[in-house]
Design a protein around this motif. Structure first.
Motif, PDB file in Angstrom:
ATOM      1  N   THR A 172      55.177 -10.256 -14.835  1.00  0.00           N
ATOM      2  CA  THR A 172      54.511  -9.156 -15.553  1.00  0.00           C
ATOM      3  C   THR A 172      53.593  -9.723 -16.629  1.00  0.00           C
ATOM      4  N   ALA A 173      54.095 -10.711 -17.359  1.00  0.00           N
ATOM      5  CA  ALA A 173      53.300 -11.318 -18.435  1.00  0.00           C
ATOM      6  C   ALA A 173      52.031 -11.955 -17.874  1.00  0.00           C
ATOM      7  N   GLN A 174      52.167 -12.630 -16.738  1.00  0.00           N
ATOM      8  CA  GLN A 174      50.999 -13.299 -16.150  1.00  0.00           C
ATOM      9  C   GLN A 174      49.962 -12.283 -15.679  1.00  0.00           C
ATOM     10  N   ALA A 175      50.436 -11.212 -15.056  1.00  0.00           N
ATOM     11  CA  ALA A 175      49.496 -10.188 -14.574  1.00  0.00           C
ATOM     12  C   ALA A 175      48.784  -9.518 -15.752  1.00  0.00           C
ATOM     13  N   ALA A 176      49.532  -9.215 -16.798  1.00  0.00           N
ATOM     14  CA  ALA A 176      48.932  -8.548 -17.964  1.00  0.00           C
ATOM     15  C   ALA A 176      47.962  -9.495 -18.683  1.00  0.00           C
ATOM     16  N   ALA A 192      53.745 -12.037 -25.306  1.00  0.00           N
ATOM     17  CA  ALA A 192      53.579 -13.012 -24.217  1.00  0.00           C
ATOM     18  C   ALA A 192      52.093 -13.205 -23.903  1.00  0.00           C
ATOM     19  N   ILE A 193      51.318 -12.125 -23.967  1.00  0.00           N
ATOM     20  CA  ILE A 193      49.870 -12.232 -23.724  1.00  0.00           C
ATOM     21  C   ILE A 193      49.222 -13.022 -24.875  1.00  0.00           C
ATOM     22  N   ALA A 194      49.640 -12.714 -26.084  1.00  0.00           N
ATOM     23  CA  ALA A 194      49.080 -13.412 -27.257  1.00  0.00           C
ATOM     24  C   ALA A 194      49.363 -14.906 -27.197  1.00  0.00           C
ATOM     25  N   LEU A 195      50.528 -15.249 -26.680  1.00  0.00           N
ATOM     26  CA  LEU A 195      50.917 -16.662 -26.592  1.00  0.00           C
ATOM     27  C   LEU A 195      49.904 -17.457 -25.755  1.00  0.00           C
ATOM     28  N   GLU A 196      49.400 -16.816 -24.700  1.00  0.00           N
ATOM     29  CA  GLU A 196      48.445 -17.487 -23.798  1.00  0.00           C
ATOM     30  C   GLU A 196      47.006 -17.357 -24.264  1.00  0.00           C
ATOM     31  N   THR A 197      46.684 -16.248 -24.920  1.00  0.00           N
ATOM     32  CA  THR A 197      45.272 -15.936 -25.172  1.00  0.00           C
ATOM     33  C   THR A 197      44.878 -15.944 -26.648  1.00  0.00           C
ATOM     34  N   GLY A 198      45.862 -15.821 -27.530  1.00  0.00           N
ATOM     35  CA  GLY A 198      45.550 -15.724 -28.966  1.00  0.00           C
ATOM     36  C   GLY A 198      45.006 -14.353 -29.369  1.00  0.00           C
ATOM     37  N   ILE A 199      44.994 -13.383 -28.454  1.00  0.00           N
ATOM     38  CA  ILE A 199      44.483 -12.041 -28.809  1.00  0.00           C
ATOM     39  C   ILE A 199      45.429 -11.409 -29.840  1.00  0.00           C
ATOM     40  N   PRO A 200      44.880 -10.884 -30.940  1.00  0.00           N
ATOM     41  CA  PRO A 200      45.760 -10.290 -31.964  1.00  0.00           C
ATOM     42  C   PRO A 200      46.402  -8.986 -31.497  1.00  0.00           C
ATOM     43  N   LEU A 216      41.614  -6.975 -28.875  1.00  0.00           N
ATOM     44  CA  LEU A 216      42.769  -6.500 -29.666  1.00  0.00           C
ATOM     45  C   LEU A 216      43.751  -5.798 -28.738  1.00  0.00           C
ATOM     46  N   MET A 217      45.050  -6.082 -28.926  1.00  0.00           N
ATOM     47  CA  MET A 217      46.079  -5.339 -28.185  1.00  0.00           C
ATOM     48  C   MET A 217      46.773  -4.371 -29.148  1.00  0.00           C
ATOM     49  N   ILE A 218      47.031  -3.170 -28.657  1.00  0.00           N
ATOM     50  CA  ILE A 218      47.866  -2.230 -29.419  1.00  0.00           C
ATOM     51  C   ILE A 218      49.090  -1.962 -28.559  1.00  0.00           C
ATOM     52  N   SER A 219      50.266  -2.326 -29.074  1.00  0.00           N
ATOM     53  CA  SER A 219      51.497  -2.071 -28.322  1.00  0.00           C
ATOM     54  C   SER A 219      52.192  -0.858 -28.922  1.00  0.00           C
ATOM     55  N   VAL A 220      52.585   0.084 -28.080  1.00  0.00           N
ATOM     56  CA  VAL A 220      53.318   1.271 -28.535  1.00  0.00           C
ATOM     57  C   VAL A 220      54.615   1.320 -27.744  1.00  0.00           C
ATOM     58  N   GLY A 221      55.737   1.053 -28.396  1.00  0.00           N
ATOM     59  CA  GLY A 221      57.005   1.086 -27.675  1.00  0.00           C
ATOM     60  C   GLY A 221      58.078   0.282 -28.391  1.00  0.00           C
ATOM     61  N   GLY A 222      59.145   0.000 -27.659  1.00  0.00           N
ATOM     62  CA  GLY A 222      60.257  -0.763 -28.217  1.00  0.00           C
ATOM     63  C   GLY A 222      60.028  -2.260 -28.104  1.00  0.00           C
ATOM     64  N   GLY A 223      61.116  -3.006 -28.248  1.00  0.00           N
ATOM     65  CA  GLY A 223      61.019  -4.464 -28.250  1.00  0.00           C
ATOM     66  C   GLY A 223      60.476  -5.042 -26.948  1.00  0.00           C
ATOM     67  N   SER A 224      60.709  -4.363 -25.826  1.00  0.00           N
ATOM     68  CA  SER A 224      60.203  -4.862 -24.544  1.00  0.00           C
ATOM     69  C   SER A 224      58.683  -4.795 -24.500  1.00  0.00           C
ATOM     70  N   THR A 225      58.132  -3.738 -25.058  1.00  0.00           N
ATOM     71  CA  THR A 225      56.672  -3.554 -25.060  1.00  0.00           C
ATOM     72  C   THR A 225      56.016  -4.531 -26.033  1.00  0.00           C
ATOM     73  N   THR A 226      56.566  -4.624 -27.228  1.00  0.00           N
ATOM     74  CA  THR A 226      56.048  -5.599 -28.192  1.00  0.00           C
ATOM     75  C   THR A 226      56.145  -6.999 -27.588  1.00  0.00           C
ATOM     76  N   GLY A 227      57.253  -7.243 -26.877  1.00  0.00           N
ATOM     77  CA  GLY A 227      57.475  -8.564 -26.272  1.00  0.00           C
ATOM     78  C   GLY A 227      56.411  -8.911 -25.244  1.00  0.00           C
ATOM     79  N   VAL A 256      51.156 -17.384 -33.476  1.00  0.00           N
ATOM     80  CA  VAL A 256      50.093 -16.624 -32.795  1.00  0.00           C
ATOM     81  C   VAL A 256      50.616 -15.298 -32.229  1.00  0.00           C
ATOM     82  N   VAL A 257      51.930 -15.187 -32.019  1.00  0.00           N
ATOM     83  CA  VAL A 257      52.476 -13.936 -31.457  1.00  0.00           C
ATOM     84  C   VAL A 257      52.842 -12.909 -32.540  1.00  0.00           C
ATOM     85  N   LEU A 258      52.774 -13.306 -33.791  1.00  0.00           N
ATOM     86  CA  LEU A 258      53.121 -12.365 -34.872  1.00  0.00           C
ATOM     87  C   LEU A 258      52.030 -11.287 -34.951  1.00  0.00           C
ATOM     88  N   PRO A 259      52.393 -10.015 -34.748  1.00  0.00           N
ATOM     89  CA  PRO A 259      51.362  -8.970 -34.866  1.00  0.00           C
ATOM     90  C   PRO A 259      50.651  -9.040 -36.221  1.00  0.00           C
TER      91      PRO A 259
END
Ligand code: NAD
Length: 359
Positions: free
Chosen positions: A72-76, A102-110, A87-98, A142-145
């Protein structure tokens, strides 16, 4: 004087019930984002629509699964790259933030995180990924929102049962921070405030039956405090136990925390004078365990891991899996036998007492 080094992570944090859409809009403008990816699970689509109302979205991503499967992380991540997301906006629980992490870890997108549970992932620099049933976690700033938008209205739909276990997950961050390997007086002060706030909030949520949002507002504040202290103090014994149980046996995250916490507190608090005093004081109880047990009873907390998928036949194996990860500085020596006693009691839901462990 106590000597210590404390790292404070920079984040902009918004609190305001009903103010989520306005705060989010202002933050997107401040960050100058032009190509936004909204990450929200199918179940949270209407919550996301509510908060994102004024923000233009380039890409919506709703394939969210617990513990961030690597596929899932790779596809996203590929989708984010493909659409030149800034910019990513995550709306949800820990799974969504997670997933956003994972995307930020690879791309650095805030990330701007909009939490809808009390898991607290939004305020930590910890990421997690699951491959072949094994969960790997790591730390990377880099993964810290960059920002968090808390709006208790978005938690109104979280069922009471789930709110209670999620809140106990936050409480576990606070209590475990009291004896975690990097804990310091700042962490302990934040954790103490977090315990006091959550101990007030969770019975309010339980008794309120959705009439007001006061308890849910407090629980979000407590969740934030819990995550900040956890990010700084690191994982104590409680988190190491839950990490093994979640990863190796696929137990539900928040329920596992909610149950195991009382047994770890019974085991460690009598050996950690300062923590014992601070936790008891935060609960306004005679001792840490009494305060926690009273709260569990008041909110109808889950009591037994056997009700949540833990098979008693693996207790010894689990104890041996946990043993190598017992954190340095744990306030009492820990043996495989101790862990077996602890896990067996948590499996059965025996009332947690300090007498259940060797003295
Ligand atoms: P979750 O995100 O999986 O959500 C649990 C359920 O609640 C889901 O079905 C979700 O759709 C639903 N839900 C969420 N918000 C809702 C709302 N407002 N109304 C109705 N339903 C709602 O679970 P969680 O407990 O929030 O997070 C657990 C995950 O977070 C685990 O993978 C854990 O490892 C991770 N976590 C990470 C950190 C970190 O620092 N990296 C910290 C805490 C938790």
């Amino acid at each position: 004087m106590t000597a210590f080094v404390h790292t404070t992570h920079a984040q902009r944090v918004f609190f305001g019930t009903g103010d989520g859409p306005r705060h989010l809009g202002a933050e997107v403008e401040r960050l100058g984002a032009e190509r936004i990816m909204l990450i929200a699970a199918d179940q949270e689509t209407s919550l996301a629509a509510e908060v994102i109302a004024t923000v233009p979205v380039t890409r919506r991503w709703n394939d969210v699964a617990p513990h961030v499967p690597i596929a899932t992380a790779q596809a996203a991540t590929a989708a984010a790259r493909n659409d030149a997301i800034d910019l990513m906006i995550s709306v949800g629980g820990g799974s969504t933030t997670g997933l956003a992490k994972a995307i930020a870890l690879e791309t650095g997108i805030p990330i701007v995180a909009v939490p809808t549970t009390y898991a607290g992932s939004e305020a930590t620099n910890v990421w997690g990924l699951t491959e072949n049933s094994r969960k790997t976690t790591g730390v990377n700033d880099v993964v810290l929102p960059v920002s968090i938008v808390y709006d208790a209205r978005l938690t109104a739909s979280l069922p009471v049962e789930l709110s209670v276990v999620s809140g106990l997950n936050a409480l576990a961050h606070c209590i475990d921070s009291m004896w975690a390997p990097r804990t310091d007086p700042i962490d302990k002060a934040l954790a103490g405030e977090g315990i006091a706030v959550l101990a007030r909030a969770l019975p309010e949520i339980r008794n309120d039956a959705g009439q007001t949002l006061a308890g849910r507002e407090d629980a979000l504040y407590g969740a934030y405090l819990s995550a900040v202290t956890f990010a700084s103090a690191g994982s104590g014994l409680h988190h190491k136990i839950c990490h093994v149980l979640g990863g190796a046996y696929n137990l539900p995250h928040a329920h596992t925390h909610a149950i195991v916490l009382a047994y770890v507190t019974a085991f460690l608090a009598p050996f950690a004078q300062d923590a014992e005093r601070r936790i008891a004081s935060a609960f306004d109880a005679t001792d840490a365990l009494t305060g926690l047990n009273d709260l569990r009873a008041a909110v109808g907390a889950p009591t037994a891991l056997r009700d949540h998928g833990f098979d008693g036949s693996v207790i010894s194996e689990a104890a041996h899996l946990i043993l190598p990860s017992v954190p340095p500085g744990t306030p009492r020596p820990v043996t495989a036998d101790d862990l077996e006693v602890l896990l067996r009691a948590a499996w059965a839901g025996d009332p947690p007492t300090k007498e259940m462990f060797r003295s």
